[in-house]
Design a protein around this motif. Structure first.
Motif, PDB file in Angstrom:
ATOM      1  N   LEU A 199       0.814  -1.223   0.000  1.00 58.50           N
ATOM      2  CA  LEU A 199       0.000   0.000   0.000  1.00 58.50           C
ATOM      3  C   LEU A 199       0.845   1.270   0.000  1.00 58.50           C
ATOM      4  CD1 LEU A 199      -2.735  -1.128   2.546  1.00 58.50           C
ATOM      5  CD2 LEU A 199      -2.818  -1.188   0.043  1.00 58.50           C
ATOM      6  N   THR A 200       2.112   1.143  -0.268  1.00 60.44           N
ATOM      7  CA  THR A 200       2.999   2.297  -0.220  1.00 60.44           C
ATOM      8  C   THR A 200       2.733   3.257  -1.376  1.00 60.44           C
ATOM      9  OG1 THR A 200       5.300   2.937   0.084  1.00 60.44           O
ATOM     10  CG2 THR A 200       4.874   1.298  -1.587  1.00 60.44           C
ATOM     11  N   ILE A 201       3.199   4.486  -1.211  1.00 58.41           N
ATOM     12  CA  ILE A 201       3.063   5.497  -2.259  1.00 58.41           C
ATOM     13  C   ILE A 201       4.434   5.743  -2.890  1.00 58.41           C
ATOM     14  CG2 ILE A 201       1.045   6.590  -1.214  1.00 58.41           C
ATOM     15  CD1 ILE A 201       2.922   8.774  -0.128  1.00 58.41           C
ATOM     16  N   ARG A 202       4.437   6.414  -4.017  1.00 55.55           N
ATOM     17  CA  ARG A 202       5.671   6.676  -4.760  1.00 55.55           C
ATOM     18  C   ARG A 202       6.733   7.372  -3.913  1.00 55.55           C
ATOM     19  NH1 ARG A 202       5.104   8.022 -10.781  1.00 55.55           N
ATOM     20  NH2 ARG A 202       3.513   6.571 -11.430  1.00 55.55           N
ATOM     21  N   LYS A 203       6.300   8.323  -3.133  1.00 57.95           N
ATOM     22  CA  LYS A 203       7.227   9.106  -2.320  1.00 57.95           C
ATOM     23  C   LYS A 203       7.995   8.213  -1.349  1.00 57.95           C
ATOM     24  CE  LYS A 203       7.262  13.304   0.476  1.00 57.95           C
ATOM     25  NZ  LYS A 203       6.426  14.356   1.042  1.00 57.95           N
ATOM     26  N   PRO A 252       0.024   4.226  -8.752  1.00 67.87           N
ATOM     27  CA  PRO A 252      -0.420   5.446  -9.427  1.00 67.87           C
ATOM     28  C   PRO A 252      -0.155   6.676  -8.561  1.00 67.87           C
ATOM     29  CG  PRO A 252      -2.283   4.070  -8.805  1.00 67.87           C
ATOM     30  CD  PRO A 252      -1.040   3.308  -8.471  1.00 67.87           C
ATOM     31  N   PRO A 253       0.163   7.794  -9.196  1.00 69.78           N
ATOM     32  CA  PRO A 253       0.440   9.001  -8.412  1.00 69.78           C
ATOM     33  C   PRO A 253      -0.803   9.467  -7.660  1.00 69.78           C
ATOM     34  CG  PRO A 253       0.467   9.502 -10.761  1.00 69.78           C
ATOM     35  CD  PRO A 253       0.278   8.021 -10.627  1.00 69.78           C
ATOM     36  N   LEU A 263       9.935   1.755 -14.713  1.00 71.92           N
ATOM     37  CA  LEU A 263       9.668   2.332 -13.400  1.00 71.92           C
ATOM     38  C   LEU A 263       8.236   2.845 -13.312  1.00 71.92           C
ATOM     39  CD1 LEU A 263      10.837   3.120 -10.618  1.00 71.92           C
ATOM     40  CD2 LEU A 263      11.471   5.309 -11.633  1.00 71.92           C
ATOM     41  N   GLU A 264       7.806   3.588 -14.304  1.00 72.83           N
ATOM     42  CA  GLU A 264       6.441   4.135 -14.302  1.00 72.83           C
ATOM     43  C   GLU A 264       5.391   3.024 -14.290  1.00 72.83           C
ATOM     44  OE1 GLU A 264       5.107   7.173 -13.933  1.00 72.83           O
ATOM     45  OE2 GLU A 264       7.128   7.882 -13.531  1.00 72.83           O
TER      46      GLU A 264
END
Length: 114
Positions: free
Chosen positions: A45-49, A76-77, A70-71
């Motif tokens: 559940l992590t985010i990109r940051k 998703p952002p 990578l993308e």
């Protein structure tokens, strides 16, 4: 045999240096991809940051050399919520009032002035 001698032999053979360079690139790419994949498996559940913060070297290497992969493999952002600044104003009737601060009486004073 020294490493310098090996380097001379590699550079003298046609195509061997470029093949070696390609092998190194693929090895680095594989290691950095594995780092991102393992982090995502451990923290689904992590985010990109957070991925960038905790896998910084791999994130930046892939951003520079394998951006498309990578993308495709990042979550998703998330949209940034804008917080507008609220300007606090005192009502006009407060402008003419002088607020005076009266210090608390000391412990030696036993009475309170009205």
């Amino acid at each position: 045999m020294s490493s310098g001698a090996v380097e001379q032999i590699i550079s003298s053979e046609k195509g061997l240096a470029s093949w070696r360079k390609q092998c190194r690139f693929e090895s680095r790419r594989r290691c950095h991809r594995v780092c991102i994949i393992r982090y995502r498996q451990k923290y689904p559940l992590t985010i990109r940051k957070e991925i960038k913060k905790n896998c910084y070297a791999s994130f930046m290497w892939l951003y520079k050399h394998d951006h498309q992969w990578l993308e495709c493999n990042l979550p998703p952002p998330t949209k940034v919520k804008k917080i507008t600044a609220v300007k606090l104003r005192m009502p006009k009737f407060y402008y003419g009032i002088n607020f005076k601060f009266n210090p608390l009486p000391s412990q030696h004073e036993s009475h309170i002035d009205p």
